[in-house]
Design a protein around this motif. Sequence first.
Motif, PDB file in Angstrom:
ATOM      1  N   LEU A   1     -16.628 -32.207 -18.545  1.00 20.42           N
ATOM      2  CA  LEU A   1     -17.826 -32.232 -17.710  1.00 20.42           C
ATOM      3  C   LEU A   1     -19.084 -32.597 -18.486  1.00 20.42           C
ATOM      4  CD1 LEU A   1     -17.122 -29.006 -15.627  1.00 20.42           C
ATOM      5  CD2 LEU A   1     -16.573 -31.372 -15.026  1.00 20.42           C
ATOM      6  N   ASP A   2     -18.933 -32.919 -19.773  1.00 21.85           N
ATOM      7  CA  ASP A   2     -20.100 -33.184 -20.616  1.00 21.85           C
ATOM      8  C   ASP A   2     -20.940 -34.343 -20.092  1.00 21.85           C
ATOM      9  OD1 ASP A   2     -19.193 -31.147 -22.169  1.00 21.85           O
ATOM     10  OD2 ASP A   2     -18.470 -32.389 -23.815  1.00 21.85           O
ATOM     11  N   ALA A   3     -20.271 -35.406 -19.630  1.00 24.75           N
ATOM     12  CA  ALA A   3     -21.002 -36.594 -19.175  1.00 24.75           C
ATOM     13  C   ALA A   3     -21.888 -36.283 -17.980  1.00 24.75           C
ATOM     14  CB  ALA A   3     -20.021 -37.713 -18.817  1.00 24.75           C
TER      15      ALA A   3
ATOM     16  N   ALA B   1     -18.929 -41.986 -14.689  1.00 26.62           N
ATOM     17  CA  ALA B   1     -18.181 -40.912 -15.342  1.00 26.62           C
ATOM     18  C   ALA B   1     -17.209 -40.253 -14.357  1.00 26.62           C
ATOM     19  CB  ALA B   1     -19.145 -39.875 -15.915  1.00 26.62           C
ATOM     20  N   LEU B   2     -17.645 -40.100 -13.104  1.00 28.44           N
ATOM     21  CA  LEU B   2     -16.772 -39.502 -12.098  1.00 28.44           C
ATOM     22  C   LEU B   2     -15.575 -40.404 -11.823  1.00 28.44           C
ATOM     23  CD1 LEU B   2     -16.314 -37.213 -10.077  1.00 28.44           C
ATOM     24  CD2 LEU B   2     -17.542 -38.580  -8.386  1.00 28.44           C
ATOM     25  N   HIS B   3     -15.825 -41.681 -11.674  1.00 21.47           N
ATOM     26  CA  HIS B   3     -14.727 -42.618 -11.419  1.00 21.47           C
ATOM     27  C   HIS B   3     -13.718 -42.601 -12.565  1.00 21.47           C
ATOM     28  CE1 HIS B   3     -13.450 -47.011 -10.336  1.00 21.47           C
ATOM     29  NE2 HIS B   3     -12.572 -46.113  -9.918  1.00 21.47           N
ATOM     30  N   GLU B   4     -14.217 -42.602 -13.796  1.00 19.91           N
ATOM     31  CA  GLU B   4     -13.325 -42.567 -14.965  1.00 19.91           C
ATOM     32  C   GLU B   4     -12.549 -41.253 -15.023  1.00 19.91           C
ATOM     33  OE1 GLU B   4     -12.711 -45.076 -17.240  1.00 19.91           O
ATOM     34  OE2 GLU B   4     -13.795 -46.205 -15.680  1.00 19.91           O
ATOM     35  N   MET B   5     -13.204 -40.150 -14.694  1.00 16.51           N
ATOM     36  CA  MET B   5     -12.534 -38.849 -14.710  1.00 16.51           C
ATOM     37  C   MET B   5     -11.376 -38.810 -13.719  1.00 16.51           C
ATOM     38  SD  MET B   5     -14.115 -35.087 -13.782  1.00 16.51           S
ATOM     39  CE  MET B   5     -13.921 -35.332 -12.004  1.00 16.51           C
ATOM     40  N   LEU B   6     -11.588 -39.371 -12.541  1.00 16.10           N
ATOM     41  CA  LEU B   6     -10.575 -39.302 -11.495  1.00 16.10           C
ATOM     42  C   LEU B   6      -9.408 -40.255 -11.745  1.00 16.10           C
ATOM     43  CD1 LEU B   6     -12.917 -38.996  -8.401  1.00 16.10           C
ATOM     44  CD2 LEU B   6     -11.497 -37.209  -9.414  1.00 16.10           C
ATOM     45  N   LYS B   7      -9.594 -41.214 -12.627  1.00 18.69           N
ATOM     46  CA  LYS B   7      -8.490 -42.114 -12.981  1.00 18.69           C
ATOM     47  C   LYS B   7      -7.419 -41.402 -13.797  1.00 18.69           C
ATOM     48  CE  LYS B   7     -11.126 -46.455 -13.147  1.00 18.69           C
ATOM     49  NZ  LYS B   7     -11.644 -47.522 -14.048  1.00 18.69           N
TER      50      LYS B   7
ATOM     51  N   LEU C   1      -8.448 -28.187  -9.601  1.00 15.96           N
ATOM     52  CA  LEU C   1      -7.567 -29.293  -9.979  1.00 15.96           C
ATOM     53  C   LEU C   1      -6.109 -29.034  -9.628  1.00 15.96           C
ATOM     54  CD1 LEU C   1      -7.305 -32.051 -11.342  1.00 15.96           C
ATOM     55  CD2 LEU C   1      -7.097 -30.869 -13.547  1.00 15.96           C
ATOM     56  N   GLN C   2      -5.638 -27.807  -9.818  1.00 15.23           N
ATOM     57  CA  GLN C   2      -4.225 -27.514  -9.598  1.00 15.23           C
ATOM     58  C   GLN C   2      -3.820 -27.674  -8.131  1.00 15.23           C
ATOM     59  OE1 GLN C   2      -6.576 -25.420 -10.412  1.00 15.23           O
ATOM     60  NE2 GLN C   2      -6.358 -23.398  -9.450  1.00 15.23           N
ATOM     61  N   HIS C   3      -4.812 -27.665  -7.233  1.00 15.84           N
ATOM     62  CA  HIS C   3      -4.520 -27.822  -5.810  1.00 15.84           C
ATOM     63  C   HIS C   3      -4.737 -29.252  -5.322  1.00 15.84           C
ATOM     64  CE1 HIS C   3      -4.294 -23.475  -5.571  1.00 15.84           C
ATOM     65  NE2 HIS C   3      -5.524 -23.362  -6.057  1.00 15.84           N
ATOM     66  N   LEU C   4      -5.145 -30.147  -6.223  1.00 16.80           N
ATOM     67  CA  LEU C   4      -5.522 -31.503  -5.818  1.00 16.80           C
ATOM     68  C   LEU C   4      -4.657 -32.584  -6.444  1.00 16.80           C
ATOM     69  CD1 LEU C   4      -9.379 -30.974  -6.268  1.00 16.80           C
ATOM     70  CD2 LEU C   4      -8.114 -30.950  -4.105  1.00 16.80           C
ATOM     71  N   GLU C   5      -3.486 -32.190  -6.932  1.00 14.84           N
ATOM     72  CA  GLU C   5      -2.659 -33.114  -7.712  1.00 14.84           C
ATOM     73  C   GLU C   5      -2.240 -34.353  -6.924  1.00 14.84           C
ATOM     74  OE1 GLU C   5       0.572 -30.719  -8.974  1.00 14.84           O
ATOM     75  OE2 GLU C   5      -0.562 -29.684 -10.546  1.00 14.84           O
ATOM     76  N   HIS C   6      -2.042 -34.206  -5.629  1.00 14.52           N
ATOM     77  CA  HIS C   6      -1.528 -35.329  -4.831  1.00 14.52           C
ATOM     78  C   HIS C   6      -2.609 -36.019  -3.997  1.00 14.52           C
ATOM     79  CE1 HIS C   6       2.375 -33.936  -6.079  1.00 14.52           C
ATOM     80  NE2 HIS C   6       2.177 -32.747  -5.523  1.00 14.52           N
ATOM     81  N   ILE C   7      -3.849 -35.742  -4.308  1.00 16.24           N
ATOM     82  CA  ILE C   7      -4.953 -36.354  -3.560  1.00 16.24           C
ATOM     83  C   ILE C   7      -5.658 -37.373  -4.445  1.00 16.24           C
ATOM     84  CG2 ILE C   7      -7.100 -35.934  -2.309  1.00 16.24           C
ATOM     85  CD1 ILE C   7      -6.124 -33.102  -1.774  1.00 16.24           C
ATOM     86  N   ASP C   8      -5.767 -38.589  -3.957  1.00 21.06           N
ATOM     87  CA  ASP C   8      -6.369 -39.677  -4.743  1.00 21.06           C
ATOM     88  C   ASP C   8      -7.813 -39.906  -4.285  1.00 21.06           C
ATOM     89  OD1 ASP C   8      -6.920 -41.823  -6.313  1.00 21.06           O
ATOM     90  OD2 ASP C   8      -5.635 -43.240  -5.237  1.00 21.06           O
ATOM     91  N   PHE C   9      -8.740 -39.509  -5.132  1.00 21.33           N
ATOM     92  CA  PHE C   9     -10.159 -39.689  -4.820  1.00 21.33           C
ATOM     93  C   PHE C   9     -10.732 -40.989  -5.396  1.00 21.33           C
ATOM     94  CE2 PHE C   9      -9.668 -35.002  -4.813  1.00 21.33           C
ATOM     95  CZ  PHE C   9     -10.187 -34.706  -3.565  1.00 21.33           C
ATOM     96  N   THR C  10      -9.943 -41.708  -6.171  1.00 23.65           N
ATOM     97  CA  THR C  10     -10.508 -42.844  -6.910  1.00 23.65           C
ATOM     98  C   THR C  10     -11.086 -43.953  -6.020  1.00 23.65           C
ATOM     99  OG1 THR C  10      -8.258 -43.738  -7.206  1.00 23.65           O
ATOM    100  CG2 THR C  10      -9.185 -42.481  -9.020  1.00 23.65           C
TER     101      THR C  10
ATOM    102  N   ALA D   1     -17.823 -32.715  -9.526  1.00 23.80           N
ATOM    103  CA  ALA D   1     -17.085 -32.577 -10.778  1.00 23.80           C
ATOM    104  C   ALA D   1     -16.830 -31.112 -11.118  1.00 23.80           C
ATOM    105  CB  ALA D   1     -17.841 -33.265 -11.907  1.00 23.80           C
ATOM    106  N   ASP D   2     -17.831 -30.273 -10.947  1.00 22.76           N
ATOM    107  CA  ASP D   2     -17.681 -28.849 -11.259  1.00 22.76           C
ATOM    108  C   ASP D   2     -16.600 -28.208 -10.390  1.00 22.76           C
ATOM    109  OD1 ASP D   2     -19.593 -28.870 -13.240  1.00 22.76           O
ATOM    110  OD2 ASP D   2     -21.221 -28.164 -11.939  1.00 22.76           O
ATOM    111  N   ARG D   3     -16.631 -28.496  -9.104  1.00 23.64           N
ATOM    112  CA  ARG D   3     -15.653 -27.894  -8.196  1.00 23.64           C
ATOM    113  C   ARG D   3     -14.266 -28.490  -8.392  1.00 23.64           C
ATOM    114  NH1 ARG D   3     -18.853 -26.830  -2.450  1.00 23.64           N
ATOM    115  NH2 ARG D   3     -20.689 -25.826  -3.386  1.00 23.64           N
ATOM    116  N   TYR D   4     -14.227 -29.764  -8.707  1.00 23.50           N
ATOM    117  CA  TYR D   4     -12.944 -30.423  -8.957  1.00 23.50           C
ATOM    118  C   TYR D   4     -12.246 -29.786 -10.156  1.00 23.50           C
ATOM    119  CZ  TYR D   4      -9.620 -34.213  -9.904  1.00 23.50           C
ATOM    120  OH  TYR D   4      -8.483 -34.944 -10.128  1.00 23.50           O
ATOM    121  N   ALA D   5     -12.997 -29.501 -11.196  1.00 15.00           N
ATOM    122  CA  ALA D   5     -12.419 -28.881 -12.393  1.00 15.00           C
ATOM    123  C   ALA D   5     -11.813 -27.523 -12.069  1.00 15.00           C
ATOM    124  CB  ALA D   5     -13.491 -28.745 -13.476  1.00 15.00           C
ATOM    125  N   LEU D   6     -12.412 -26.801 -11.129  1.00  9.77           N
ATOM    126  CA  LEU D   6     -11.911 -25.481 -10.761  1.00  9.77           C
ATOM    127  C   LEU D   6     -10.679 -25.554  -9.858  1.00  9.77           C
ATOM    128  CD1 LEU D   6     -15.313 -23.687 -10.009  1.00  9.77           C
ATOM    129  CD2 LEU D   6     -13.850 -23.353 -12.011  1.00  9.77           C
TER     130      LEU D   6
END
Length: 208
Positions: A45-47, A31-37, A104-113, A97-102
């Motif tokens: 965050l349901d999954a 679920a995390l991998h799919e979210m980051l794609k 997100l606006q600061h992580l636009e150019h960072i690729d975690f995949t 996932a919880d922290r990433y959702a909070l």
Amino acid sequence: MFSLQTIFGQGNQFYTLLEESAVAARDSAHALHEMLKVADRQPALDAFKLARLQQRDVSSKISQELVDSFITPIEREDIEALGSALYKIPKQIEKFADRYALALQHLEHIDFTPRAAMLEQAAEVVVEMVRLLPKMKLAPMKVLSDKLRALENEADRLMLELYRDIYSGKLDPLQMFLLKEFFEILEKAIDRCREAGVVAYEIVLKNS
């Protein structure tokens, strides 16, 4: 109420429950991998919540079975250790996932995949190792253990590259902080997979 099957059975339900726990951890990593794609949208965050609920349910069942069962297929301490190690994997992933959702606006150019893909691979190896437990065959378990160790080593190498980026002076302080924090959470999640794999391997080593 105790049943004769519970009291005098072979305890194979523990293998089933441990596999369910490993699958829940793998599903969380997937679920995390799919979210980051699809990082251009607010993540759902349901999954992750579902995977954690499944883990809690399985953990409770394992604890209850240890109380109710007179016979276990492997030592009780090993069942508890593996169950605990598996429980920690989705817990770490949900933290990311919880922290990433909070943030997100600061992580636009960072690729975690790439790291998330590596985590999903590690979680899949853990599932394979847990499924091998009933057979108690050391050779195939060692192959999987080596594969998991290689993934962990690669994750460590990528972390060194990350620190080079952090100290390059090209990032502002907030980016440096977030980059370090999120990649360390992912690294710890991979470490949790490795810890579960070590427990599974040691169980087979003792019983083969």
